[in-house]
Design an enzyme around this catalytic site. Structure first.
Site, PDB file in Angstrom:
ATOM      1  N   ASP A   1      -4.151   1.439  13.509  1.00  0.00           N
ATOM      2  CA  ASP A   1      -2.881   1.883  13.602  1.00  0.00           C
ATOM      3  C   ASP A   1      -2.281   1.797  13.043  1.00  0.00           C
ATOM      4  O   ASP A   1      -1.252   0.999  13.643  1.00  0.00           O
ATOM      5  CB  ASP A   1      -2.934   2.891  14.602  1.00  0.00           C
ATOM      6  CG  ASP A   1      -2.289   3.664  15.058  1.00  0.00           C
ATOM      7  OD1 ASP A   1      -2.241   4.622  14.192  1.00  0.00           O
ATOM      8  OD2 ASP A   1      -1.365   4.576  16.011  1.00  0.00           O
TER       9      ASP A   1
ATOM     10  N   ARG B   1       3.134   4.524   8.639  1.00  0.00           N
ATOM     11  CA  ARG B   1       3.984   4.749   9.100  1.00  0.00           C
ATOM     12  C   ARG B   1       5.124   2.904   8.552  1.00  0.00           C
ATOM     13  O   ARG B   1       6.001   2.520   8.130  1.00  0.00           O
ATOM     14  CB  ARG B   1       4.465   4.188  10.472  1.00  0.00           C
ATOM     15  CG  ARG B   1       4.809   5.586  11.246  1.00  0.00           C
ATOM     16  CD  ARG B   1       4.120   4.980  13.035  1.00  0.00           C
ATOM     17  NE  ARG B   1       3.480   4.959  13.072  1.00  0.00           N
ATOM     18  CZ  ARG B   1       2.988   5.146  14.525  1.00  0.00           C
ATOM     19  NH1 ARG B   1       3.596   5.054  15.940  1.00  0.00           N
ATOM     20  NH2 ARG B   1       1.338   4.935  14.864  1.00  0.00           N
TER      21      ARG B   1
ATOM     22  N   HIS C   1      -2.784   3.092   3.604  1.00  0.00           N
ATOM     23  CA  HIS C   1      -4.336   3.037   3.883  1.00  0.00           C
ATOM     24  C   HIS C   1      -4.317   2.042   2.918  1.00  0.00           C
ATOM     25  O   HIS C   1      -5.266   0.550   3.093  1.00  0.00           O
ATOM     26  CB  HIS C   1      -4.798   4.034   3.536  1.00  0.00           C
ATOM     27  CG  HIS C   1      -3.729   5.984   4.214  1.00  0.00           C
ATOM     28  ND1 HIS C   1      -4.157   4.907   5.684  1.00  0.00           N
ATOM     29  CD2 HIS C   1      -3.824   5.939   3.593  1.00  0.00           C
ATOM     30  CE1 HIS C   1      -3.964   6.558   6.423  1.00  0.00           C
ATOM     31  NE2 HIS C   1      -3.546   7.338   5.202  1.00  0.00           N
TER      32      HIS C   1
ATOM     33  N   ASN D   1      -8.390  13.565  11.550  1.00  0.00           N
ATOM     34  CA  ASN D   1      -8.188  12.904  10.729  1.00  0.00           C
ATOM     35  C   ASN D   1      -8.005  14.215   9.403  1.00  0.00           C
ATOM     36  O   ASN D   1      -7.835  14.123   8.073  1.00  0.00           O
ATOM     37  CB  ASN D   1      -8.305  11.764  10.137  1.00  0.00           C
ATOM     38  CG  ASN D   1      -8.040  10.494  10.636  1.00  0.00           C
ATOM     39  OD1 ASN D   1      -8.403   8.877  10.781  1.00  0.00           O
ATOM     40  ND2 ASN D   1      -6.600  11.362  11.552  1.00  0.00           N
ATOM     41  N   PHE D   2      -9.304  15.052   9.427  1.00  0.00           N
ATOM     42  CA  PHE D   2      -9.682  16.579   8.719  1.00  0.00           C
ATOM     43  C   PHE D   2      -8.735  17.622   8.447  1.00  0.00           C
ATOM     44  O   PHE D   2      -8.452  17.497   7.362  1.00  0.00           O
ATOM     45  CB  PHE D   2     -10.774  15.944   8.772  1.00  0.00           C
ATOM     46  CG  PHE D   2     -11.874  15.334   8.612  1.00  0.00           C
ATOM     47  CD1 PHE D   2     -12.706  15.027   7.257  1.00  0.00           C
ATOM     48  CD2 PHE D   2     -13.011  14.717   9.470  1.00  0.00           C
ATOM     49  CE1 PHE D   2     -13.494  14.481   6.979  1.00  0.00           C
ATOM     50  CE2 PHE D   2     -13.879  14.017   9.642  1.00  0.00           C
ATOM     51  CZ  PHE D   2     -14.278  13.552   8.492  1.00  0.00           C
TER      52      PHE D   2
END
Length: 253
Positions: free
Chosen positions: A33, A37, A50, A81-82
């Site tokens: 996670d 950010r 990512h 997340n989709f």
């Protein structure tokens, strides 16, 4: 090497030296996670975040290999997340596909997909299937790549699989009601045959599971780390292991 890097390496060695390898968790689940950010804080894009997060995975697996961890589950894409916009989701899926290919090509890891394949694009499905097939005989760490994964969805899929299996055998609902158990349901989970996670690590400071391995983590220990995933360091990993080894797991006793 600057002074800061030197101090960090010395501190990491000190932490590692005090680690009890007999108390290392055999299965670690990691909620990766904070990619977006981290990118925002460094002035980059979500895609760059990512990618940086994906690049960190090989480091983590190397640390796990050094400390005798046997199974690692990486939550790379949740069912929630989709809902992300297409301009972010499509590149993210491409990054995941490349990461899975690289894991398979490495030759040290046995790749296993956990999640619902039907939710994923055809190309992603193909990459996951090919990675599993190519690494099926590898003796190294089992790396569960949780892609299109949701804890509630996994339990629903397990129950559905159980019902279909016994329906094909001609088992009546009354007979099934008599034999259904937690062990029977566990046999239909995505991770069937694997030990449940001993330790679940979540980065970025969030202190919740968000549906990660709801069934399997009933007796897991949790470690919440403030650092964003792309900035996760070996010393952060070692601290998590040290914290875990200091706990007394009672399993309700």
């Amino acid at each position: 090497m600057n002074f800061r890097d030197l101090v960090y390496r010395l501190y990491a060695r000190r932490v590692e030296g005090r680690l009890d390898h007999d108390q290392v968790p055999k299965h670690i689940g990691v909620i990766l996670d904070g990619n977006r950010r981290w990118a925002k804080a460094s002035g980059g894009s979500a895609v760059q975040g990512h990618q940086a997060g994906a690049d960190k995975i090989s480091e983590l697996l190397g640390w796990c290999d050094e400390t005798d961890v046997e199974v690692v589950t990486l939550w790379m894409l949740s069912t929630d997340n989709f809902d992300r916009p297409e301009h972010e989701l499509k590149p993210l899926l491409g990054i995941i596909e490349n990461t899975v290919r690289n894991l398979a090509a490495d030759g040290r890891w046995r790749v296993h997909h956990v999640g619902t394949l039907d939710l994923l694009p055809a190309e992603t499905q193909t990459v996951l299937k090919e990675a599993e097939e190519a690494t099926a005989g590898v003796e190294g760490i089992i790396v569960n790549v949780a892609v299109g994964y949701g804890g509630r969805q996994e339990i629903a899929d397990a129950v559905r699989s159980l019902l279909l299996e016994h329906s094909s055998k001609g088992t009546t609902f009354e007979e099934l009601a008599e034999i259904v158990s937690t062990d029977l349901i566990s046999e239909h989970l995505y991770t069937r045959g694997q030990p449940d996670p001993d330790l679940v690590i979540r980065t970025s400071g969030e202190q919740r599971l968000s549906g990660f391995m709801l069934w399997q983590s009933a007796h897991s220990e949790y470690y919440f780390c403030e650092v964003f995933w792309p900035a996760f360091r070996k010393v952060d990993f070692l601290r998590a292991l040290r914290d875990y080894s200091a706990r007394h797991r009672r399993y309700g006793a």
